[in-house]
Write an enzyme that holds these catalytic residues in place. Structure first.
Site, short mmCIF file in Angstrom:
data_model
loop_
_atom_site.label_atom_id
_atom_site.label_comp_id
_atom_site.label_asym_id
_atom_site.label_seq_id
_atom_site.Cartn_x
_atom_site.Cartn_y
_atom_site.Cartn_z
N ASP A 1 5.44 -8.42 9.68
CA ASP A 1 6.50 -8.84 10.60
C ASP A 1 6.18 -10.16 11.28
O ASP A 1 6.88 -10.55 12.21
CB ASP A 1 6.72 -7.76 11.66
CG ASP A 1 5.47 -7.52 12.49
OD1 ASP A 1 4.46 -7.10 11.91
OD2 ASP A 1 5.50 -7.75 13.72
N ASP B 1 0.58 -10.23 9.15
CA ASP B 1 1.24 -8.93 9.23
C ASP B 1 2.65 -9.08 8.69
O ASP B 1 3.25 -10.16 8.78
CB ASP B 1 1.28 -8.43 10.67
CG ASP B 1 -0.05 -7.84 11.12
OD1 ASP B 1 -0.93 -7.66 10.25
OD2 ASP B 1 -0.22 -7.59 12.32
N ASP C 1 -10.43 -6.09 12.36
CA ASP C 1 -10.41 -7.54 12.56
C ASP C 1 -11.53 -7.99 13.50
O ASP C 1 -12.34 -8.84 13.15
CB ASP C 1 -9.05 -7.98 13.10
CG ASP C 1 -8.45 -6.99 14.11
OD1 ASP C 1 -9.23 -6.20 14.68
OD2 ASP C 1 -7.23 -7.00 14.31
N ASP D 1 0.82 -1.21 0.00
CA ASP D 1 0.00 0.00 0.00
C ASP D 1 0.86 1.27 0.00
O ASP D 1 0.34 2.36 0.18
CB ASP D 1 -0.91 0.00 1.24
CG ASP D 1 -2.38 0.21 0.86
OD1 ASP D 1 -2.69 0.14 -0.34
OD2 ASP D 1 -3.19 0.42 1.78
#
Length: 862
Positions: free
Chosen positions: A275, A273, A369, A221
């Site tokens: 990470d 995610d 979420d 993004d």
């Protein structure tokens, strides 16, 4: 059937009052086995309506017990009995901590705690509200509201943890592979470091799942970062995955994922995610649940391999469970029993068809979420929480980043509460247990203002005489202490390995101002605020105090400290208020311990290591040209490893290290031995990795983070001990100002006996015979007869560069010569008064020219 007599006695040298183990065992059998059996036999003949009528009648009988106000000595005795009973139940559970026993005893403690809490709250409402003067009225109602909030959320948490659901993976072995679901793996990213994204992508590509049924997509993004995007594109081409982009940033992460839904073809989507490095078996252990067509998503825990600011800045050294363990190890499993487990945005597999039915990932709140899970449950779909750590992520390193993350969650949960009203919204098809679970989750983050009220209430009394509790004294304590201590005892059973006493209060104090403000604003206007990306991968290189993050908390701490200075005046001028003064003093001291610890979380401690080490036990092999030694890693990071060997090896300071993951993935890297520590017959080697190629770095990442059967934090053995926990908090001031001292390097060199000729320009036409006794890649040690050197004092003073010649007879190769600089000269305790040792180092200016020859020499020596 008779109830065993509960004989309470104390043993010499043992703290507290306990029953004997034999009596506790009999009592446990009666409570867990016999008593429920009797009730089952009686109640099985009642209809549902009759059962409700019976429960209602029993509740009416309890009202006089709740509303009675006996003399203070009787209430004190009742408080003591209740607390002793709670302690006995805790001991019963510790004697026999199986699942059934824990559940029944926890239920018994819940009932006892609810009774004492309702009794306390009735007493507070009936006898202690202070309506004398407008200041008293305001702060009395604020404190009363804070206590009402605390009791309400306590009861909701009790409900969530009444039953803990443990799941086992649904095996795919008996299902034909052609019937397996197609899975897309999404890795949303915005502006994070490429190396962080690369590690997650490597893990995603390495996930064990058929290649024709798995696709990996990096969802970038970051339109504002064209150079970074180009590097991402190159990385994706190199690793064999696809980069997906879009021409806008609408709705941040949620919009990024929704756009990808329409550009990929998988049945299921694993969201990571950027990470969150996935374990190799993530899909094989979660996809099986989706053969139940009602299942919409499977959530696994979020786990972080680096310490968060609370761990690092308070120097807990891993002794205290981190904040998210409470949620993922207990609350999520309790939610799962009621089909109310939350989608947490990452480390989850979702069924794309179901999510598209609700219009995609929710975009109305910044906790997209949980909001998405709420809507899926509202359609009658099911969720699964699988409690196995399957990702290794990065926690925010700095306290300010941690606050930003927590504040976003607080704002989002408050938005859900405001927009969806889970408890009373008739438009959603949720069961009552689901409504209670969502209400508990969304109300949790309103702790800010209540927590501050607990801190300022005693301060207001001591400084200004503002009395938030009318008639505060020992009688109030006799009602309050059973409520507080019994709630701790009740929570001990489900939380004893994941939440230690008083640490939750530190967490709430540290975030109280920020969480209080954002939740209040979200209630007023739920559209306020935007999605913020949490900074990850930062390094803290020096100590600093993040005053801006805790400035208001520091002010509260200073004022609370100043309030204690008024105590002598109170006791002198108003002796009739001595009970209230004493209670407020102890309340203030307790608050100060927690407030100071919360402020110290903002005292950033430096990270001495280049990368975060974690305790992993991997097979390790130490290689030199002629020998190998097998051992096991103690801990490991991307920059170094600690290896335990059962024998002391004779090795140089540079070696090759072979590491093997749990499922057989291997990597071979070069390492420099920084230290060697003998431990009886065993030896620990402290090794730094050097000169890693790109392929070696990738292989090392897969061994450490991907090729994992079970992460070390999956099971905790440490148990909460309230007094020890409070003591550890109180000593945090001493710990945080402790000086950091990096471990000293010790010389690790190969021990040999090789003849060498020593040349020095000062000697002109002759050389001296010596013996190399130790050698490494950067230095060596010579021993010789000192009588051969006529000008030893000049050599020691000038520290010259000398020449060394190792002949073919000494090394099985051609003659090797090199230069070295004298460092020290000292006598050798070898029985000869003339023996000396010379320490020499290889000049850095000649390292490039000489390294090849030095390695040739090392490799030739056996």
């Amino acid at each position: 059937m008779t109830i065993p007599f509960l004989k309470i006695r104390s043993k010499p040298g043992q703290k507290g009052l306990v029953t004997t183990p034999q009596q506790r065992e009999k009592l446990t059998v009666w409570v867990v086995e016999d008593f429920p059996y009797i009730f089952d036999q009686i109640l099985q003949w009642l209809s549902r309506r009759q059962l409700l009528l019976l429960i209602g009648s029993l509740l009416l009988l309890f009202i006089p017990l709740i509303t009675a106000r006996p003399p203070i000595w009787q209430q004190g005795l009742l408080a003591l009995i209740v607390l002793l009973l709670g302690r006995v139940i805790i001991q019963m559970e510790e004697d026999k901590p199986n699942r059934k026993t824990s559940e029944y005893l926890h239920l018994l403690l819940v009932l006892l705690s609810v009774f004492t809490s309702l009794r306390y709250f009735y007493y507070r409402t009936r006898y202690t509200l202070n309506f004398e003067g407008w200041l008293n009225i305001v702060f009395c109602l604020l404190l009363y509201g804070a206590e009402f909030y605390a009791i309400a959320t306590l009861f909701l948490a009790y409900f969530q943890t009444l039953k803990i659901k443990e799941r086992q993976a649904v095996s795919l072995e008996n299902i034909p592979q052609e019937e397996w679901f197609r899975v897309d793996i999404y890795i949303p990213t915005y502006n994070e470091d490429i190396e962080i994204v690369r590690k997650t992508t490597l893990g995603a590509v390495a996930i064990d799942y058929p290649a024709d049924k798995k696709s990996v997509y990096v969802l970038d993004d970051g339109r504002k970062y064209p150079e970074r995007r180009e590097k991402l594109r190159q990385m994706c081409e190199e690793l064999g995955c696809e980069l997906l982009t879009r021409n806008n940033n609408d709705h941040a992460k949620a919009g990024n994922i929704n756009t990808a839904f329409h550009n990929t073809k998988g049945d299921l989507v694993l969201i990571l995610d950027c990470d969150h490095i996935p374990a190799k078996r993530l899909l094989k252990e979660t996809v099986g649940f989706f053969f139940n067509p009602k299942v919409s998503f499977v959530q696994t825990p979020h786990w972080f391999y680096n310490p968060d600011p609370f761990e690092r800045n308070l120097l807990t050294e891993g002794r205290i469970p981190v904040g998210n363990e409470l949620f993922y190890k207990v609350l999520q499993k309790g939610n799962d029993f009621w089909n109310a487990a939350f989608f947490c945005g990452s480390a989850a597999v979702i069924r794309k068809k179901h999510v598209l039915e609700i219009g995609g990932i929710a975009t109305e709140t910044v906790t997209e979420d949980c909001h998405t899970a709420f809507r899926l449950h509202s359609l009658g779909y099911e969720s699964v929480y699988y409690d196995k750590i399957m990702v290794a992520g990065l926690a925010p390193e700095k306290f300010s980043a941690y606050i930003g993350q927590q504040v976003r969650w607080a704002r989002g949960m408050a938005q859900i509460l405001r927009l969806e009203n889970p408890l009373f919204n008739r438009k959603v098809r949720l069961s009552l247990p689901q409504r209670l679970c969502y209400t508990s989750a969304t109300a949790h983050f309103f702790f800010g203002f209540p927590r501050l009220m607990y801190a300022i209430a005693p301060t207001l009394f001591l400084l200004f005489g503002i009395n938030s509790v009318k008639g505060l004294g020992f009688e109030t304590l006799c009602y309050a202490l059973p409520h507080v201590i019994l709630s701790m005892q009740t929570n001990h059973i489900p939380y004893k390995h994941v939440r230690f006493s008083f640490w939750n209060e530190i967490f709430e104090f540290a975030l109280s101002f920020q969480a209080g403000i954002v939740t209040l604003l979200a209630l007023i206007n739920p559209k306020l605020g935007s999605f913020n990306v949490t900074d990850k991968g930062m390094n803290v290189t020096k100590r600093s105090f993040d005053f801006d993050s805790v400035k208001y908390l520091v002010l509260v701490t200073v004022v609370a400290t100043a309030a204690l200075l008024t105590v002598p005046l109170w006791l002198w001028l108003r002796p009739e208020d001595s009970q209230a003064v004493i209670v407020n003093v102890f309340w203030s001291i307790f608050n100060l311990i927690l407030l100071m610890a919360a402020c110290l979380v903002a005292f950033e401690q430096p990270q001495l290591r280049r990368s975060h080490r974690m305790p992993r036990k991997l097979k390790a092999v130490i290689h030199t040209p002629h020998h190998s030694w097998r051992g096991e890693t103690v801990n490991i990071s991307e920059s170094g490893v600690q290896i335990l060997l059962n024998t002391r090896p004779n090795i140089p300071d540079e070696i090759r290290v072979e590491l093997e993951g749990d499922y057989g993935h291997k990597c071979l890297v070069r390492g420099r031995v920084m230290r060697e520590v003998a431990m009886g017959e065993q030896v620990r080697l402290y090794v730094d990795f050097i000169n890693l190629t790109r392929t070696q770095q990738d292989d090392l990442v897969l061994v450490i983070y991907s090729d994992v059967n079970e992460w070390y934090s999956q099971r905790r053995s440490e148990t909460d001990h309230p007094l020890e926990s409070l003591k550890f908090i109180a000593t945090s001031i001493r710990r945080v100002f402790r000086e950091f001292r990096p471990a000293k390097e010790t010389k690790v060199r190969q021990k040999i006996q090789t003849a060498v000729q020593l040349y020095w320009d000062y000697w002109k036409n002759y050389s001296v015979s010596a013996t190399i006794t130790e050698i490494g890649t950067h230095d060596l040690r010579l021993e010789l007869d000192g009588r051969q050197i006529s000008n030893l004092d000049i050599m020691q003073d000038t520290k010259p560069i000398v020449s060394l010649l190792v002949t073919q007879e000494s090394n099985n190769l051609k003659d090797i010569s090199f230069l070295a600089k004298v460092q020290t000269i000292e006598p050798v305790d070898s029985g000869s008064v003339n023996s000396i040792a010379i320490e020499l180092s290889f000049p850095q200016s000649m390292e490039e020219q000489q390294q090849l020859k030095i390695r040739q020499l090392l490799y030739s020596l056996d």
